[in-house]
Design a protein around this motif. Structure first.
Motif, PDB file in Angstrom:
ATOM      1  N   ALA A   7       0.821  -1.213   0.000  1.00 32.77           N
ATOM      2  CA  ALA A   7       0.000   0.000   0.000  1.00 32.77           C
ATOM      3  C   ALA A   7       0.855   1.263   0.000  1.00 32.77           C
ATOM      4  O   ALA A   7       0.434   2.294  -0.511  1.00 32.77           O
ATOM      5  N   ASP A   8       2.061   1.184   0.548  1.00 33.63           N
ATOM      6  CA  ASP A   8       2.913   2.374   0.608  1.00 33.63           C
ATOM      7  C   ASP A   8       3.894   2.479  -0.568  1.00 33.63           C
ATOM      8  O   ASP A   8       4.761   3.347  -0.579  1.00 33.63           O
ATOM      9  N   THR A   9       3.745   1.627  -1.570  1.00 33.12           N
ATOM     10  CA  THR A   9       4.585   1.712  -2.757  1.00 33.12           C
ATOM     11  C   THR A   9       4.260   3.000  -3.507  1.00 33.12           C
ATOM     12  O   THR A   9       3.091   3.302  -3.729  1.00 33.12           O
ATOM     13  N   PRO A  10       5.271   3.778  -3.890  1.00 31.05           N
ATOM     14  CA  PRO A  10       5.010   5.041  -4.587  1.00 31.05           C
ATOM     15  C   PRO A  10       4.188   4.830  -5.862  1.00 31.05           C
ATOM     16  O   PRO A  10       4.350   3.834  -6.574  1.00 31.05           O
ATOM     17  N   LEU A  11       3.332   5.780  -6.149  1.00 31.01           N
ATOM     18  CA  LEU A  11       2.471   5.708  -7.319  1.00 31.01           C
ATOM     19  C   LEU A  11       3.282   5.545  -8.603  1.00 31.01           C
ATOM     20  O   LEU A  11       2.919   4.761  -9.478  1.00 31.01           O
ATOM     21  N   ALA A  12       4.384   6.268  -8.711  1.00 34.27           N
ATOM     22  CA  ALA A  12       5.208   6.180  -9.920  1.00 34.27           C
ATOM     23  C   ALA A  12       5.682   4.749 -10.164  1.00 34.27           C
ATOM     24  O   ALA A  12       5.723   4.285 -11.302  1.00 34.27           O
ATOM     25  N   GLN A  13       6.014   4.052  -9.112  1.00 33.80           N
ATOM     26  CA  GLN A  13       6.462   2.670  -9.263  1.00 33.80           C
ATOM     27  C   GLN A  13       5.293   1.752  -9.612  1.00 33.80           C
ATOM     28  O   GLN A  13       5.429   0.837 -10.418  1.00 33.80           O
ATOM     29  N   ARG A  14       4.137   2.005  -9.037  1.00 32.28           N
ATOM     30  CA  ARG A  14       2.965   1.184  -9.347  1.00 32.28           C
ATOM     31  C   ARG A  14       2.495   1.378 -10.784  1.00 32.28           C
ATOM     32  O   ARG A  14       1.940   0.471 -11.386  1.00 32.28           O
ATOM     33  N   MET A  15       2.722   2.562 -11.338  1.00 36.37           N
ATOM     34  CA  MET A  15       2.257   2.874 -12.688  1.00 36.37           C
ATOM     35  C   MET A  15       3.289   2.546 -13.768  1.00 36.37           C
ATOM     36  O   MET A  15       3.012   2.663 -14.949  1.00 36.37           O
ATOM     37  N   ARG A  16       4.466   2.135 -13.364  1.00 39.83           N
ATOM     38  CA  ARG A  16       5.542   1.825 -14.308  1.00 39.83           C
ATOM     39  C   ARG A  16       5.107   0.697 -15.245  1.00 39.83           C
ATOM     40  O   ARG A  16       4.526  -0.287 -14.797  1.00 39.83           O
ATOM     41  N   PRO A  17       5.369   0.817 -16.554  1.00 38.38           N
ATOM     42  CA  PRO A  17       5.014  -0.268 -17.476  1.00 38.38           C
ATOM     43  C   PRO A  17       5.669  -1.581 -17.057  1.00 38.38           C
ATOM     44  O   PRO A  17       6.775  -1.589 -16.514  1.00 38.38           O
ATOM     45  N   THR A  18       4.984  -2.670 -17.319  1.00 40.10           N
ATOM     46  CA  THR A  18       5.511  -3.982 -16.933  1.00 40.10           C
ATOM     47  C   THR A  18       5.904  -4.838 -18.131  1.00 40.10           C
ATOM     48  O   THR A  18       6.408  -5.939 -17.955  1.00 40.10           O
ATOM     49  N   THR A  19       5.667  -4.339 -19.340  1.00 37.57           N
ATOM     50  CA  THR A  19       6.089  -5.043 -20.553  1.00 37.57           C
ATOM     51  C   THR A  19       6.621  -4.019 -21.549  1.00 37.57           C
ATOM     52  O   THR A  19       6.284  -2.833 -21.471  1.00 37.57           O
ATOM     53  N   LEU A  20       7.414  -4.476 -22.485  1.00 36.37           N
ATOM     54  CA  LEU A  20       7.913  -3.576 -23.527  1.00 36.37           C
ATOM     55  C   LEU A  20       6.766  -3.007 -24.350  1.00 36.37           C
ATOM     56  O   LEU A  20       6.811  -1.865 -24.789  1.00 36.37           O
ATOM     57  N   ASP A  21       5.729  -3.796 -24.553  1.00 35.58           N
ATOM     58  CA  ASP A  21       4.583  -3.325 -25.334  1.00 35.58           C
ATOM     59  C   ASP A  21       3.817  -2.215 -24.625  1.00 35.58           C
ATOM     60  O   ASP A  21       3.098  -1.459 -25.271  1.00 35.58           O
ATOM     61  N   ALA A  22       3.957  -2.114 -23.318  1.00 35.28           N
ATOM     62  CA  ALA A  22       3.233  -1.095 -22.553  1.00 35.28           C
ATOM     63  C   ALA A  22       3.946   0.257 -22.556  1.00 35.28           C
ATOM     64  O   ALA A  22       3.384   1.246 -22.099  1.00 35.28           O
ATOM     65  N   ILE A  23       5.156   0.301 -23.084  1.00 36.81           N
ATOM     66  CA  ILE A  23       5.900   1.563 -23.120  1.00 36.81           C
ATOM     67  C   ILE A  23       5.321   2.456 -24.207  1.00 36.81           C
ATOM     68  O   ILE A  23       5.121   2.026 -25.341  1.00 36.81           O
ATOM     69  N   ILE A  24       5.059   3.687 -23.843  1.00 39.51           N
ATOM     70  CA  ILE A  24       4.543   4.668 -24.797  1.00 39.51           C
ATOM     71  C   ILE A  24       5.725   5.484 -25.301  1.00 39.51           C
ATOM     72  O   ILE A  24       6.507   6.017 -24.515  1.00 39.51           O
ATOM     73  N   GLY A  25       5.846   5.582 -26.593  1.00 37.99           N
ATOM     74  CA  GLY A  25       6.987   6.270 -27.188  1.00 37.99           C
ATOM     75  C   GLY A  25       8.097   5.279 -27.484  1.00 37.99           C
ATOM     76  O   GLY A  25       7.966   4.074 -27.258  1.00 37.99           O
ATOM     77  N   GLN A  26       9.174   5.740 -28.010  1.00 36.51           N
ATOM     78  CA  GLN A  26      10.347   4.917 -28.338  1.00 36.51           C
ATOM     79  C   GLN A  26      10.040   3.863 -29.398  1.00 36.51           C
ATOM     80  O   GLN A  26      10.695   2.824 -29.456  1.00 36.51           O
ATOM     81  N   GLU A  27       9.042   4.142 -30.249  1.00 34.35           N
ATOM     82  CA  GLU A  27       8.701   3.180 -31.293  1.00 34.35           C
ATOM     83  C   GLU A  27       9.892   2.889 -32.204  1.00 34.35           C
ATOM     84  O   GLU A  27      10.038   1.768 -32.693  1.00 34.35           O
ATOM     85  N   HIS A  28      10.735   3.889 -32.415  1.00 36.58           N
ATOM     86  CA  HIS A  28      11.890   3.694 -33.293  1.00 36.58           C
ATOM     87  C   HIS A  28      12.869   2.659 -32.731  1.00 36.58           C
ATOM     88  O   HIS A  28      13.703   2.129 -33.456  1.00 36.58           O
ATOM     89  N   LEU A  29      12.745   2.346 -31.449  1.00 43.22           N
ATOM     90  CA  LEU A  29      13.605   1.342 -30.824  1.00 43.22           C
ATOM     91  C   LEU A  29      12.875   0.058 -30.458  1.00 43.22           C
ATOM     92  O   LEU A  29      13.470  -1.012 -30.462  1.00 43.22           O
ATOM     93  N   LEU A  30      11.575   0.180 -30.126  1.00 37.45           N
ATOM     94  CA  LEU A  30      10.876  -0.953 -29.529  1.00 37.45           C
ATOM     95  C   LEU A  30       9.741  -1.539 -30.359  1.00 37.45           C
ATOM     96  O   LEU A  30       9.195  -2.578 -29.996  1.00 37.45           O
ATOM     97  N   ALA A  31       9.379  -0.906 -31.463  1.00 36.73           N
ATOM     98  CA  ALA A  31       8.296  -1.441 -32.295  1.00 36.73           C
ATOM     99  C   ALA A  31       8.749  -2.731 -32.972  1.00 36.73           C
ATOM    100  O   ALA A  31       9.948  -3.040 -33.032  1.00 36.73           O
ATOM    101  N   VAL A  32       7.799  -3.475 -33.483  1.00 34.95           N
ATOM    102  CA  VAL A  32       8.129  -4.706 -34.206  1.00 34.95           C
ATOM    103  C   VAL A  32       9.084  -4.355 -35.349  1.00 34.95           C
ATOM    104  O   VAL A  32       8.834  -3.430 -36.117  1.00 34.95           O
ATOM    105  N   GLY A  33      10.200  -5.060 -35.407  1.00 37.73           N
ATOM    106  CA  GLY A  33      11.203  -4.821 -36.437  1.00 37.73           C
ATOM    107  C   GLY A  33      12.233  -3.762 -36.084  1.00 37.73           C
ATOM    108  O   GLY A  33      13.211  -3.585 -36.795  1.00 37.73           O
ATOM    109  N   ALA A  34      12.030  -3.054 -34.975  1.00 35.75           N
ATOM    110  CA  ALA A  34      12.976  -2.018 -34.553  1.00 35.75           C
ATOM    111  C   ALA A  34      14.203  -2.670 -33.905  1.00 35.75           C
ATOM    112  O   ALA A  34      14.150  -3.821 -33.471  1.00 35.75           O
TER     113      ALA A  34
END
Length: 72
Positions: A7-34
């Motif tokens: 319950a005391d875990t910081p919000l920023a840590q709780r909201m951190r993406p948990t998969t590469l697909d959940a990352i917003i942005g960085q498509e030039h590095l993380l999209a399919v084929g990147a």
């Protein structure tokens, strides 16, 4: 709340993406084929340097890349 967070875990840590697909942005590095996505799919991840301002997701991306290739 996910079971691995307290319950005391910081919000920023709780909201951190948990998969590469959940990352917003960085498509030039993380999209399919990147570049980083191809390395992950091959199961090989060389040493890399992530550069940028604080708070833009370098640590999150590094942790998710390591998880994706099952490295500590």
């Amino acid at each position: 709340m996910p079971p691995n967070f307290h319950a005391d875990t910081p919000l920023a840590q709780r909201m951190r993406p948990t998969t590469l697909d959940a990352i917003i942005g960085q498509e030039h590095l993380l999209a399919v084929g990147a570049p980083l996505r191809r390395l992950v799919e091959q199961g090989h991840l060389p040493s890399i340097i992530l550069h940028g301002e604080a708070g833009i997701g370098k640590t999150t991306i590094a942790m998710l890349l390591a998880d994706a290739v099952e490295r500590p």
